[in-house]
Write an enzyme that holds these catalytic residues in place. Structure first.
Site, PDB file in Angstrom:
ATOM      1  N   ARG A   1       0.851  -1.194   0.000  1.00  0.00           N
ATOM      2  CA  ARG A   1       0.000   0.000   0.000  1.00  0.00           C
ATOM      3  C   ARG A   1       0.891   1.251   0.000  1.00  0.00           C
ATOM      4  O   ARG A   1       1.683   1.455   0.907  1.00  0.00           O
ATOM      5  CB  ARG A   1      -0.950  -0.015   1.201  1.00  0.00           C
TER       6      ARG A   1
ATOM      7  N   ASP B   1     -16.061   3.334   2.872  1.00  0.00           N
ATOM      8  CA  ASP B   1     -16.181   2.107   3.660  1.00  0.00           C
ATOM      9  C   ASP B   1     -17.547   1.448   3.542  1.00  0.00           C
ATOM     10  O   ASP B   1     -17.757   0.356   4.081  1.00  0.00           O
ATOM     11  CB  ASP B   1     -15.864   2.395   5.132  1.00  0.00           C
TER      12      ASP B   1
END
Length: 423
Positions: free
Chosen positions: A123, A311
């Site tokens: 990431r 999310d």
């Protein structure tokens, strides 16, 4: 042990939303930097937030878990850690990114090493590293350039830095949290409208609560003057992201679900999920301390930009799989950098259960069709497991592998479903 979901009919249930993960992280970090003692009431206790607690303790903060919440004795902006301190943040991207700038304030002459899981090391954090260097700090990558693990060392001098904003708003939040303790004012410019910008509002709200305002022009220019956080009592509000799975039960199974412990005036971007369900045909009722979602008719497909509510994209995708027409969700390109590549994983899993799914650089379109059961690998991603558990209860014969991965943000998720008679 795997978790198998069987088909359920309409529901009439009530749940309490767990505390917000985003607010908990920020409150803990700010309290650890503050002058004096803080009491963080009602924090989320989950894998991610515990990693932040342990890291802050390694950086010199005295944090005690009490029946009232976390008592935090702040370091007054001077974290003190041992030489060679290594912070292993496992799979918590929030912890690693937010704490990278806090490491600039540490006294260690060798710097602080931040690392994590194999996925964490995929990431990118190069944009944050570049900004740290511009503001006077040092970042040294130990493997791939621009990715963890890395060694961060101060000082945080201040000045002006420019970020792109298209990968993660957490880079901006990280610098803002540490900014009051820079030698000079910190002036952050963002070249593009940042993704997940509602999280910048969360950062600003918690900073202001501890006595440090952030001056901003839209979401492209942020300024923080040298200052000190002041210890205080702070109560963490309920989490709309976690509540989305309960709301989705009403949308997918029919009936109604009430979720308590939600702030109607919250700056959480995932409040958008409620509006999305309303647009799809659900009835939304605002309660005293929560929200009720009810579905008595078919769901309709919609087109919606979820840039500010990342999310809940997967939760919306599984609801969309049961609508009577296609749904297109835009603003999803940055989800490839989450705990998993959420766009690819969501598309692949929906296809495996019978959906037709189209994906592009920044959008996913779900074409509803006859669904069937199957075995789902959540790829160690808590939100994948919880979203597809909801779909599993609508379809039946769906097995979630590695169900314990929900412990990252919602350890009691399966207990909540069981208490509602759904397991």
């Amino acid at each position: 042990m795997d978790q198998t979901l069987q088909q359920h009919g309409p529901v009439d249930l009530a749940f309490t939303a767990p505390p917000s993960k985003s607010f908990t992280h920020r409150a803990l970090i700010i309290a650890a930097l503050a002058d004096g003692e803080s009491l963080i009431r009602g924090p989320l206790i989950a894998e991610d937030t515990l990693l932040t607690v342990r890291a802050l303790q390694a950086l010199g903060a005295d944090i005690t878990d009490t029946p009232e919440g976390y008592r935090v004795q702040g370091t007054d902006g001077r974290p003190d850690c041992a030489e060679g301190t290594v912070l292993d943040l496992k799979n918590s991207g929030t912890s690693l990114r937010l704490l990278s700038s806090i490491a600039l304030l540490c006294s260690s002459t060798a710097g602080v090493t931040l690392t994590g899981s194999p996925r964490m090391q995929q990431r990118p954090i190069g944009e944050l590293g570049d900004a740290i260097r511009t503001l006077g700090g040092s970042v040294r990558y130990l493997a791939a350039d621009g990715y963890p693990p890395c060694v961060v060392q101060g000082p945080l001098v201040g000045g002006e830095a420019t970020l792109d904003g298209s990968v993660s708003s957490q880079f901006i939040s990280s610098l803002l949290l540490a900014a009051p303790y820079a030698v000079r004012p910190v002036d952050l410019k963002v070249a593009r409208q940042p993704v997940s910008r509602s999280y910048l509002e969360i950062t600003g709200a918690v900073m202001a609560a501890f006595g440090v305002p952030v001056r901003r022009v839209g979401y492209t220019h942020f300024t923080v003057q040298p200052a000190r956080y002041r210890g205080r009592e702070y109560t963490v509000e309920g989490d709309y992201s976690s509540a989305s799975y309960f709301f989705a039960l009403a949308a997918t199974l029919g009936g109604k679900v009430t979720v308590r412990n939600l702030n109607h005036d919250s700056v959480q971007g995932d409040r958008l999920f409620v509006a999305a369900l309303k647009a799809m045909g659900c009835r939304v009722t605002r309660e005293t301390d929560g929200v009720t979602i009810e579905r008595t008719k078919n769901l309709h497909g919609i087109s919606i930009d979820m840039t500010t509510a990342p999310d809940t994209v997967q939760t919306l995708a599984v609801v969309a799989a049961l609508a009577d027409s296609p749904t297109t969700i835009t603003g999803v390109g940055h989800l490839q950098y989450k705990e998993s590549d959420r766009v690819a994983v969501t598309a692949g899993t929906l296809r495996a259960l019978g959906c037709t799914v189209d994906i592009s650089a920044d959008a996913i379109t779900i074409h509803p069709g006859p669904l069937h059961g199957g075995v789902i690998d959540p790829h160690d991603d808590h939100r994948t497991a919880m979203a597809f558990a909801v779909l599993g209860l609508a379809v039946g014969d769906v097995t979630i592998e590695d169900p314990a991965c929900v412990g990252k943000s919602f350890p009691k998720f399966w207990n909540a479903l069981a208490a509602g008679g759904l397991l």
